[in-house]
Design a protein around this motif. Structure first.
Motif, PDB file in Angstrom:
ATOM      1  N   ARG A 173       0.899  -1.437   0.290  1.00  0.00           N
ATOM      2  CA  ARG A 173      -0.101   0.210   0.211  1.00  0.00           C
ATOM      3  C   ARG A 173       0.465   1.394   0.399  1.00  0.00           C
ATOM      4  O   ARG A 173       1.326   1.290   0.436  1.00  0.00           O
ATOM      5  N   HIS A 182       0.384  -4.083   4.777  1.00  0.00           N
ATOM      6  CA  HIS A 182      -0.500  -4.904   4.638  1.00  0.00           C
ATOM      7  C   HIS A 182      -0.441  -6.100   5.596  1.00  0.00           C
ATOM      8  O   HIS A 182      -0.004  -6.942   4.409  1.00  0.00           O
ATOM      9  N   ASP A 201      -7.263  -9.506   2.209  1.00  0.00           N
ATOM     10  CA  ASP A 201      -8.606  -9.560   2.347  1.00  0.00           C
ATOM     11  C   ASP A 201      -8.987 -10.200   1.286  1.00  0.00           C
ATOM     12  O   ASP A 201      -8.896  -9.990   0.030  1.00  0.00           O
ATOM     13  N   HIS A 226     -13.432  -7.859  10.338  1.00  0.00           N
ATOM     14  CA  HIS A 226     -14.131  -6.703  10.098  1.00  0.00           C
ATOM     15  C   HIS A 226     -15.991  -7.755   9.827  1.00  0.00           C
ATOM     16  O   HIS A 226     -15.963  -7.432   8.650  1.00  0.00           O
ATOM     17  N   HIS A 263     -14.912  -7.795   2.562  1.00  0.00           N
ATOM     18  CA  HIS A 263     -14.013  -9.060   3.267  1.00  0.00           C
ATOM     19  C   HIS A 263     -13.104  -9.175   4.304  1.00  0.00           C
ATOM     20  O   HIS A 263     -14.231  -9.038   5.337  1.00  0.00           O
ATOM     21  N   HIS A 267     -10.495 -10.099   6.468  1.00  0.00           N
ATOM     22  CA  HIS A 267      -9.065  -9.737   6.780  1.00  0.00           C
ATOM     23  C   HIS A 267      -8.362 -10.853   7.918  1.00  0.00           C
ATOM     24  O   HIS A 267      -8.854 -10.857   8.766  1.00  0.00           O
TER      25      HIS A 267
HETATM   26 ZN   LIG Z   1      -7.074  -6.376   5.850  1.00  0.00          ZN
END
Ligand SMILES: [Zn+2]
Length: 352
Positions: free
Chosen positions: A77, A84, A88, A145, A183, A185
């Motif tokens: 990123r 990261h 994802d 998430h 998604h 993670h």
């Molecule tokens: Zn992620």
């Protein structure tokens, strides 16, 4: 000792014993690596990782115009400058109002060690951490998430690989995850230090730690994509210890510490040194990968240590710094390499 008699019922009959022998022979003919090479399963039904060219069906990039690699592990990123630490993995199912509905499953047999159900307390949102023992190595999977946990799931529960533990979601306290890139993670980590909470309190005064030792800073990620691909390779004979040992070296550091939890948690990563065995260890030479994973630790005797410094940077693999710079563990100042703030912090935590 005499053999117990086994012919007292039908199970002891000759035919039964012959059948047993055939079964045992047949099992012994299966290559052992069939059992050993796939310790980790996908955390959802999305297996597109195995289909070449289908990366955009597997990974959720950070934005539609970004490459799939922005949803994979590593310095992927901000032009390679930001880490990261997981994958994802894109949703396959949607339920009410277009929300992701994929069941999220334990990647391997293990024990639930943490369920964080206050999404406002973490950029992971609702997340679960599961401890596994794979080939004798403690490894921690993390699923983030999430929208909801499996009803009744709690810390201490044993789970089997493939058991549903949660439903995918879009929770986070930092980013707004659009529905089309919903998604899970997913991380696979080594645990750095049991004493994380106490260490954090002294080094980060005024900052909150709501997650005890299950703070992401205390979990150093390995690349789950590499692991899932390697264990899928029929010729690969995947072995987790070999995978960890074969990480690329970023730097080597000599630390003046001999009694820290990592040595006991991961003794298989401690190498032999006859000098230290004879004279006693006064420190450890630690090999770190780009993400700060200590993947080899060599005990060093006092007679082998030239410096009194708490941490001494011994060497830097410049090619690896260029390839994976995002943790900034080492920095170049005035023409020479030194440990950066991030590197010092990582070593402080490791040896605390
Ligand atoms: Zn992620």
């Amino acid at each position: 000792m005499s053999q117990p008699r086994i012919d007292t019922d039908g199970h002891g009959s000759r035919r039964w014993r012959t059948f047993h022998r055939i079964v045992i022979f047949a099992l012994s003919a299966i290559p052992i690596n069939l059992f050993a090479q796939s310790p980790f399963q996908f955390p959802t039904a999305n297996h597109y990782l195995y289909e070449r060219g289908s990366e955009l069906k597997f990974f959720a990039p950070t934005a539609p115009e970004k490459p799939w690699t922005s949803g994979s592990f590593g310095c992927v990123r901000n032009d390679g400058q930001r880490l990261h630490e997981g994958l994802d993995i894109l949703h396959l199912q949607t339920g009410k109002r277009g929300e992701p509905a994929d069941p999220v499953m334990a990647t391997a047999d293990g024990t639930v060690v943490y369920c964080s159900s206050k999404p406002s307390l973490s950029n992971y949102g609702n997340y679960i951490v599961v401890r596994h023992l794979v080939g004798g190595i403690e490894i921690y999977s993390l699923y983030a998430h999430l929208s909801a946990f499996r009803p009744g799931l709690k810390t201490g529960d044993a789970v089997k690989a493939g058991d549903v533990i949660a439903t995918m979601g879009r929770t986070s306290n930092a980013e707004i995850i659009a529905k089309d890139r919903a998604h899970v993670h997913f991380e696979l980590n080594l645990l750095v230090n049991d004493n994380f909470a106490a260490w954090f309190k002294t080094t980060s005064p005024g900052q909150r730690n709501d997650h005890g030792e299950w703070n992401g800073q205390n979990l150093n990620g390995l690349d789950p994509r590499e692991i899932l691909l390697q264990e899928h390779n029929p010729n690969g004979n995947f072995n987790l210890l070999n995978f960890i040992r074969s990480q690329t070296e970023l730097c080597r550091v000599l630390v003046r510490a001999t009694n820290f939890p990592y040595l006991k948690r991961y003794p298989m990563l401690v190498l032999k040194n006859p000098v230290a065995e004879k004279e006693g260890a006064a420190g450890y030479e630690i090999v770190l990968n780009f993400n700060g994973v200590a993947f080899a630790l060599v005990p060093r005797a006092e007679s082998e240590m030239k410096s009194r410094a708490k941490f001494q940077l011994l060497s830097v693999n410049e090619a690896e710094v260029r390839a994976n710079p995002c943790r900034h563990l080492v920095v170049r100042r005035g023409g020479h390499w030194e440990l950066g703030n991030e590197g010092l912090r990582e070593l402080e935590l490791l040896t605390h």
